[in-house]
Each structure stands twice: as C-alpha cells, then as structure tokens.
Design an enzyme around this catalytic site. Structure first.
Site, PDB file in Angstrom:
ATOM      1  N   PRO A 123       0.873  -1.199   0.052  1.00  0.00           N
ATOM      2  CA  PRO A 123      -0.012   0.107  -0.060  1.00  0.00           C
ATOM      3  C   PRO A 123       0.804   1.192  -0.079  1.00  0.00           C
ATOM      4  O   PRO A 123       1.876   1.339   0.494  1.00  0.00           O
ATOM      5  CB  PRO A 123      -1.092  -0.165   1.294  1.00  0.00           C
ATOM      6  CG  PRO A 123      -0.748  -1.545   1.553  1.00  0.00           C
ATOM      7  CD  PRO A 123       0.383  -2.112   1.048  1.00  0.00           C
ATOM      8  N   ALA A 141       1.516   4.571   3.357  1.00  0.00           N
ATOM      9  CA  ALA A 141       0.933   3.859   4.559  1.00  0.00           C
ATOM     10  C   ALA A 141       2.133   3.429   5.457  1.00  0.00           C
ATOM     11  O   ALA A 141       1.840   2.561   6.337  1.00  0.00           O
ATOM     12  CB  ALA A 141       0.226   2.669   4.173  1.00  0.00           C
ATOM     13  N   GLY A 142       3.402   3.764   5.294  1.00  0.00           N
ATOM     14  CA  GLY A 142       4.499   3.565   6.299  1.00  0.00           C
ATOM     15  C   GLY A 142       4.985   2.094   6.051  1.00  0.00           C
ATOM     16  O   GLY A 142       5.556   1.592   6.950  1.00  0.00           O
ATOM     17  N   LEU A 143       4.850   1.406   5.021  1.00  0.00           N
ATOM     18  CA  LEU A 143       5.321   0.148   4.617  1.00  0.00           C
ATOM     19  C   LEU A 143       6.494   0.023   3.606  1.00  0.00           C
ATOM     20  O   LEU A 143       6.599  -1.058   3.284  1.00  0.00           O
ATOM     21  CB  LEU A 143       4.154  -0.789   4.089  1.00  0.00           C
ATOM     22  CG  LEU A 143       3.113  -1.162   5.242  1.00  0.00           C
ATOM     23  CD1 LEU A 143       2.008  -1.877   4.710  1.00  0.00           C
ATOM     24  CD2 LEU A 143       3.756  -1.762   6.348  1.00  0.00           C
ATOM     25  N   GLY A 144       6.848   1.294   3.123  1.00  0.00           N
ATOM     26  CA  GLY A 144       8.175   1.396   2.583  1.00  0.00           C
ATOM     27  C   GLY A 144       7.950   1.100   1.180  1.00  0.00           C
ATOM     28  O   GLY A 144       8.842   0.726   0.312  1.00  0.00           O
ATOM     29  N   SER A 145       6.717   1.558   0.490  1.00  0.00           N
ATOM     30  CA  SER A 145       6.483   1.304  -1.005  1.00  0.00           C
ATOM     31  C   SER A 145       7.652   1.980  -1.909  1.00  0.00           C
ATOM     32  O   SER A 145       8.137   1.412  -2.708  1.00  0.00           O
ATOM     33  CB  SER A 145       5.207   1.301  -1.286  1.00  0.00           C
ATOM     34  OG  SER A 145       5.074   2.647  -1.552  1.00  0.00           O
ATOM     35  N   ALA A 197      10.710   3.112  -1.114  1.00  0.00           N
ATOM     36  CA  ALA A 197      12.065   2.579  -1.065  1.00  0.00           C
ATOM     37  C   ALA A 197      12.223   1.317  -1.666  1.00  0.00           C
ATOM     38  O   ALA A 197      13.074   0.988  -2.206  1.00  0.00           O
ATOM     39  CB  ALA A 197      12.314   2.436   0.603  1.00  0.00           C
ATOM     40  N   ASP A 234      14.504   3.158   6.177  1.00  0.00           N
ATOM     41  CA  ASP A 234      13.413   2.375   5.240  1.00  0.00           C
ATOM     42  C   ASP A 234      14.251   1.844   4.001  1.00  0.00           C
ATOM     43  O   ASP A 234      14.280   0.502   3.889  1.00  0.00           O
ATOM     44  CB  ASP A 234      12.592   3.331   4.332  1.00  0.00           C
ATOM     45  CG  ASP A 234      11.550   3.853   5.412  1.00  0.00           C
ATOM     46  OD1 ASP A 234      11.380   3.707   6.607  1.00  0.00           O
ATOM     47  OD2 ASP A 234      10.438   4.252   4.734  1.00  0.00           O
TER      48      ASP A 234
HETATM   49  O1  PMV Z   1       8.087   6.092   5.381  1.00  0.00           O
HETATM   50  P1  PMV Z   1       7.221   5.926   6.615  1.00  0.00           P
HETATM   51  O2  PMV Z   1       5.896   6.386   6.836  1.00  0.00           O
HETATM   52  O3  PMV Z   1       7.684   4.469   7.407  1.00  0.00           O
HETATM   53  O4  PMV Z   1       8.361   6.970   7.998  1.00  0.00           O
HETATM   54  C1  PMV Z   1       9.487   6.950   8.020  1.00  0.00           C
HETATM   55  C2  PMV Z   1       9.737   6.751   9.447  1.00  0.00           C
HETATM   56  C3  PMV Z   1      10.281   8.404   9.947  1.00  0.00           C
HETATM   57  O5  PMV Z   1      10.885   8.191  11.095  1.00  0.00           O
HETATM   58  C4  PMV Z   1       8.885   9.155  10.109  1.00  0.00           C
HETATM   59  C5  PMV Z   1      10.929   9.108   8.701  1.00  0.00           C
HETATM   60  C6  PMV Z   1      12.389   8.687   8.582  1.00  0.00           C
HETATM   61  O6  PMV Z   1      12.990   9.129   7.800  1.00  0.00           O
HETATM   62  O7  PMV Z   1      12.815   7.843   9.426  1.00  0.00           O
END
Ligand code: PMV
Length: 321
Positions: free
Chosen positions: A101, A104-108, A110, A152
């Site tokens: 997704p 959503a913080g799942l690293g799509s 990267a 990430d």
């Molecule tokens: O990409 P996300 O939503 O998993 O966020 C990364 C985590 C943060 O610590 C908020 C940003 C970072 O660069 O580490």
C-alpha cells in the site's frame, strides 16, 4: 542480454520512528508478505538508450524521457544508470509492480527504488551490492521525505531486521523468541514528508521538549532490543505501548490509529503502536499466536481496511552486516 527480475519486501518500523531522524536508534523489520518487483525485458529492435517504463499500479506507461526529473521512478532509473557510468544502455523496458500500500508507512517507495536499482544493474551485468542499492533508494527517498533517516532503504535493501542509527554501523537483531505481529491499515493516506516537516517545525520551536521525547524514545528502542534478544515478549509489548504514547505526545498519531491501538489492547494484544510517520497509515500489534484470528477480526470491525500478519523469526544471530 537476458531478461532480469528483482523483488524487494516492504518494511515496518517496530520502534523509534521520528526520533530516528534526530539520530536516535530505531528497530525495523522487512515485511515479506508485501513486495515490489521490477522486470527488465530487452527491446532488441530499439536503438541504444531507449527505455520504456511501465508501472500499472500508478498508471504509468511511457518512455523514460517523458518522466519529470522529480518523478521517483524516473529518478531511480537515471541514478542507477549514472552510478553504473552507462549513458546509452542496450534498449530495455522496465515493468514495475507492487502490492505494498502506498503512503501507509510500509516502505513502498524505497522498495520500488531497490527493485529498480537491482534489476537494471543485474541486466547490465554489474549487480549492485545491498549497500549500493540502499544508497540509491536513500537518494530517491529524499524526494519524498526531504531529510530521511535512511531506515527504510536500509532494512529493505538488506532484507533483515535491523537496529538502525543514522551514520552508524548497522546491526542485525538477535531474536530470542519468534514474535507474531498484525499490521492494520487505517486506510488514511499520510505523506511522510508533511508529518516529518511538522515535527521539525515543532522541534525548532521547542527543542528542549522534543529532544527529551527523542531521548525517551531512544531508551525505549534500546530496552526493546534487549527484550527481543532474551525473548521477553511481555516487555516488548509494553515498550511498544510506551513508544505509542510518546508518539501521541509528539502529535503524530490520529484518532483512527489510537482506536486501533485500543482495540488491539482490549483484544489481548501484548502491545501496539502506530508505525511509520503517523497521521494515518498503519498500526502494528504484537500478539500471541493463538490470539491472531480474534485480534484480526476485532481490528477489521474497528475500521481497519486491511490486516497483514508478519513474524520476526527467532533464528537471527546478532552480527555486523
Ligand atoms: O516512510 P514511513 O512512513 O515509514 O516513515 C519513515 C519513518 C520516519 O522516522 C517518520 C521518517 C524517517 O526518515 O525515518
């Protein structure tokens, strides 16, 4: 040159998001249940330098030179060629798919960059190392995040759980007992760059308060590293909840995230917290294996749009990678 395919996982942060941008530690693990893939096919009839890009999940199908300088896919392809010192490669198409997704913080983002860098470097006969792949993904992350910590791209390129600190040697985790997690998506999209930018503004306005929060989080991350190492599942869960409370204090949570955390705790989770930038995206709950199905149901009933099970297996040895 033969066709090539590369695939990379998603990731989730177990401890330490945001504080990690300010050089605290973070613990992150790959999520193999969701992945990106890049497939390269030679275009034999085309002149050297012709590159076709297709990414159906984001409705992209065009020549590379039609993508803007700031387009993350275009940037990842160009940067890879630049690092390989190849100006006009034998013509190819690159087809990128993902079931991670977005936002959503799942690293799509990267993961896509890693798949692109690995597939092109392999296709051209000079496969990049994990560190080279991670470096390219880090450069592309700067487009999304401004000043990313690098967690990430590191965890995804290496494909192992890591204890991460910006600029320091990466350490893999020793895991005393397998941990089972449920990741639950609020369905609310949040831009990491905006949340990270808002924390930065508030840190600049009140550095003492925020530096204290970052320090408290750093202690939690290191305590979690120790608890995970000795297989102390209860303490690991409690530390997740403490980390969530500090992220609430940092104002990066969201009522939907707090609701899912509360639901998880009422349904016998050992701990739960938001994961990633916050303001939406996912929360992660630590749960005993026999409580997985009821917890999944409870989270879906409380409004989660998707749940993913993932595990941290107990077989990792602590070493420098
Ligand atoms: O990409 P996300 O939503 O998993 O966020 C990364 C985590 C943060 O610590 C908020 C940003 C970072 O660069 O580490």
């Amino acid at each position: 040159m033969p066709a090539t395919s590369s695939s990379y996982p998603g990731k989730i942060i177990l401890f330490g998001e945001h504080a990690v941008v300010y050089h605290s530690h973070a613990i992150a693990i790959p999520v193999n249940q969701v992945r990106t893939t890049a497939v390269i096919t030679p275009l034999i009839q085309y002149p050297p330098g012709s590159i076709e890009v297709s990414a159906p999940d984001i409705n992209t199908k065009c020549r590379l030179n039609m993508l803007a300088e700031t387009d993350p896919i275009g940037y990842a392809v160009r940067l890879t060629l630049q690092k390989l010192h190849v100006d006009k490669p034998p013509a190819f198409s690159i087809h990128i798919t993902s079931n991670i997704p977005i936002a959503a913080g799942l690293g799509s983002g990267a993961s896509v960059s890693c798949s692109i860098a690995k597939s092109i470097s392999t296709y051209l006969g000079k496969p990049f190392s994990p560190v080279e792949i991670s470096d390219i993904a880090f450069e592309v992350e700067k487009l999304h995040h401004g000043i990313p910590s690098g967690v990430d791209n590191t965890v995804i390129a290496i494909g192992q759980p890591v204890l991460f600190q910006h600029g320091e040697e990466i350490q893999s985790l020793q895991v005393g007992e397998t941990l089972n997690f449920i990741i639950a998506d609020t369905g609310i999209k949040a831009q990491t760059g905006e949340v990270v930018g808002s924390v930065r503004l508030r840190w600049q306005a009140d550095p003492t308060r925020f530096d204290t929060l970052f320090q408290q989080i750093d202690h939690i991350v290191l305590a979690a590293r120790d608890a995970i190492r000795i297989g102390d599942v209860e303490t690991t869960g409690k530390l997740m909840l403490k980390n969530h409370q500090l992220l609430q204090d940092m104002e990066v949570s969201h009522p939907a995230l707090d609701r899912l955390v509360e639901t998880a705790m009422s349904a016998n989770a050992l701990g739960a917290k938001l994961s990633g930038a916050g303001w939406g995206g996912n929360m992660i709950a630590l749960v005993r294996e026999n409580a997985l199905p009821p917890l999944e149901n409870a989270l879906l009933q409380a409004g989660a749009v998707r749940v993913i099970r993932t595990r941290l297996e107990s077989s990792f040895e602590e070493s420098h990678v």
